[in-house]
Design an enzyme around this catalytic site. Structure first.
Site, short mmCIF file in Angstrom:
data_model
loop_
_atom_site.label_atom_id
_atom_site.label_comp_id
_atom_site.label_asym_id
_atom_site.label_seq_id
_atom_site.Cartn_x
_atom_site.Cartn_y
_atom_site.Cartn_z
N SER A 87 9.38 -18.50 2.87
CA SER A 87 9.03 -18.65 4.30
C SER A 87 10.15 -19.36 5.04
O SER A 87 10.85 -20.20 4.46
CB SER A 87 7.73 -19.43 4.45
OG SER A 87 7.48 -19.74 5.81
N TYR B 51 3.96 -26.99 2.26
CA TYR B 51 4.25 -25.55 2.27
C TYR B 51 5.76 -25.30 2.25
O TYR B 51 6.26 -24.45 1.50
CB TYR B 51 3.61 -24.94 3.51
CG TYR B 51 3.73 -23.45 3.67
CD1 TYR B 51 3.00 -22.58 2.86
CD2 TYR B 51 4.55 -22.90 4.66
CE1 TYR B 51 3.10 -21.21 3.02
CE2 TYR B 51 4.64 -21.54 4.83
CZ TYR B 51 3.93 -20.69 4.02
OH TYR B 51 4.02 -19.33 4.19
N LYS C 93 7.86 -23.37 -0.68
CA LYS C 93 8.58 -22.13 -0.38
C LYS C 93 10.07 -22.23 -0.68
O LYS C 93 10.69 -21.24 -1.07
CB LYS C 93 8.34 -21.75 1.08
CG LYS C 93 6.93 -21.26 1.37
CD LYS C 93 6.52 -20.13 0.44
CE LYS C 93 5.21 -19.46 0.85
NZ LYS C 93 4.82 -18.38 -0.10
#
Length: 305
Positions: free
Chosen positions: A153, A166, A170
């Protein structure tokens, strides 16, 4: 029915909806036998899960003339990951491609992020990608072929607000993918990443408090999950032979290639560095290349084109 994946067996995690569903459907249309994995839990990872989402996607594939079987194991469980691969081998005789797509969000501004928020997101995204990839690795090694597609991401590649967990996961996936590509190149195994730009139920959880944020989210809704699927499925095909250790971005009708992290500026001092000389020489030379944290929030997000 097309046949770019004819005869191949593919596992797609998190395939009960969104991007995962679109990839599973397209892989089946391209001739693959598909293991559709989905825990059936909530976006934040809570809930006991259900096999229903995976079964529904399998029903869609079968209705269109394809072959698919469901799996509701969690990617966070190494034994569950082994069962996913076992499901492929027992039903279709082999495993040729893995798409690590399963994910959750537990967004919090950093000083409010709990250890549970951190651990759950790392477990699903990073540990999950490892668990599933590791379960498939020996099969790929023995048959001297195979392809991994992992989902990263821009939250990790560029940065984002309220997503330290997150973002870290990622970026970890990028390192995992590149190490797999290096370690397994001798066995003709490929490993690549995709950074998707698409409207999914996870993106729908991002708050929109200002008019600018609301407008951006409305534009994002035009980026449908179906736009992501072709690149991911292509990377599983024999047409992608030789493509490995790359990071691709897919945004609407645009495909982009991200560069690898490399030095952009080097400063040398033959006498060695002191704090003062770093401040007076090194920093001024490097400063034009620094990330400007005073930029508007939109700098850390990418809008559709």
């Amino acid at each position: 029915m097309a046949d770019m994946l004819k005869g191949k067996v593919v596992l797609v995690t998190g395939a009960g909806g969104g991007i995962g569903r679109e990839m599973a459907l397209l892989a089946a249309r391209e001739g693959a036998n598909v293991v559709v994995n989905d825990l059936g839990g909530a976006v934040d990872g809570e809930g006991s899960g259900s096999a229903t989402p995976a079964q529904k996607v399998c029903d869609e594939i079968k209705a269109a003339g394809g072959k698919a079987v469901p799996n509701a194991d969690s990617v966070t469980d190494p034994a569950g990951a082994e069962r996913m691969i076992k499901t492929a081998v027992e039903n279709f005789g082999r495993i040729d491609g893995v798409i690590n797509n399963a994910g959750i969000l537990r967004d919090r501004i950093f000083h409010r992020m709990s250890h549970v928020d951190w651990k759950m997101v790392i477990d699903v995204h990073l540990n999950g990608a490892f668990n599933v990839s590791r379960a498939a690795a020996n099969h790929f090694k023995e048959q001297k072929s195979g392809a991994f597609v992992h989902f990263t991401s821009t939250s990790g590649l560029v940065g984002n607000f309220g997503q330290a967990n997150y973002s870290a996961a990622k970026m970890g996936i990028v390192g995992l993918s590149r190490s797999i590509a290096l370690d397994m190149a001798a066995f003709n195994v490929r490993s690549n990443c995709i950074s998707p730009f698409a409207w999914t139920r996870m993106i729908g959880t991002i708050p929109a408090d200002t008019e600018a944020q609301k407008a951006r989210l409305e534009r994002s809704k035009r980026m449908t999950p179906a736009k992501i699927a072709p690149m991911a499925v292509f990377l599983l095909s024999d047409a992608a032979d030789g493509i490995t250790s790359q990071i691709f971005g897919v945004r609407m009708n645009e495909i982009m290639l991200f560069n690898a992290n490399r030095p952009v500026r080097s400063v040398h001092n033959s006498e060695g560095w002191t704090l003062e000389s770093i401040a007076e020489q090194a920093v001024p030379s490097m400063k034009p290349y620094f990330t400007d944290m005073k930029r508007s929030p939109e700098y850390f997000t990418w809008d559709p084109v």
